[in-house]
Design an enzyme around this catalytic site. Sequence first.
Site, short mmCIF file in Angstrom:
data_model
loop_
_atom_site.label_atom_id
_atom_site.label_comp_id
_atom_site.label_asym_id
_atom_site.label_seq_id
_atom_site.Cartn_x
_atom_site.Cartn_y
_atom_site.Cartn_z
N GLU A 1 0.49 -5.33 6.17
CA GLU A 1 1.80 -5.11 6.79
C GLU A 1 1.58 -4.72 8.25
OE1 GLU A 1 5.88 -2.46 6.15
OE2 GLU A 1 3.99 -1.78 5.29
N ASP B 1 12.12 -2.84 -0.82
CA ASP B 1 11.36 -1.74 -0.24
C ASP B 1 12.16 -0.45 -0.17
OD1 ASP B 1 8.91 -0.83 0.57
OD2 ASP B 1 9.24 -1.22 2.69
N HIS C 1 -0.49 -1.51 -0.97
CA HIS C 1 0.14 -1.84 0.30
C HIS C 1 -0.95 -2.23 1.31
CE1 HIS C 1 3.84 -0.14 -1.19
NE2 HIS C 1 4.44 -0.27 -0.04
N GLY D 1 1.43 4.23 2.52
CA GLY D 1 1.37 5.14 3.65
C GLY D 1 0.79 4.49 4.89
#
Length: 262
Positions: free
Chosen positions: A118, A198, A115, A87
């Site tokens: 990024e 992804d 995650h 998220g």
Amino acid sequence: GAYRKNNVTTTELRFNPMKRNRGGEQDLDHIIAAAIRGMDKATLEYPVKPGLLFCLDRAFPFELNEIIAEKAITWRDRGVVGIDIAGPESATFRVADYRRLFRRARQHGLGITVHTGESGPVDEISRVVELLEPDRIGHGVKAAYDPRTMAMIRERGIVLEICPTSNLNTGVVSGWDEFRWIFDQFHRNGVRYTISTDGPEMLKTYIRDELATLGRLGILSLAEQEQIAATSLAASFVPNVSDVASPVLEPARRKVVEREEG
């Protein structure tokens, strides 16, 4: 679809079951059971070894994410192989808050991926590595800009899940030339990574497309692509993965791990 279009026979599918319960209308266990039934049905028709990853969400309060993690632990003997947290950046999200929860998931045999690196700051990667101790990191491309972070990743044997088309579409990476530099940094610093999609349906790309483009542009050699295939299988949370067949030279025997979010 992954098997028919790419001969993918080991795959991890990740989703957030709480985002599919219509605000509490559907029971989480029913949603999870339905996903597992679908996975079981697919394995009867195709020679695929799958596993489910449950995604926690940065925008969720800790209490909701804790429920998702506990559901992953409960269903771990029925095909749930790990947890993730994904998220967009959130002012309420603190990596340290999840240290104990992720340790509990690991103690119950679940794989851990997060995650980070990024769109957020590069220093978050080091906090994730130190506090959550992930097996893998989703994306993590910004690690290429920090030698200390790459050293931490290398020393702990963490594998990055690199998604070229996704990063180009979101503007996280400016172009293929920057990717060329990023991969060069990873090679020089001993950072292991996989090539992933992804979400092939949304991005209209597949593993074969990602690898073919990287090969055509001279960014990754054939030998490097072979090594990536082996790394993806070794890093998979799906059990009993041992075949390291080439995803490039032998398409009929292609066995690569694909990240799908749906």
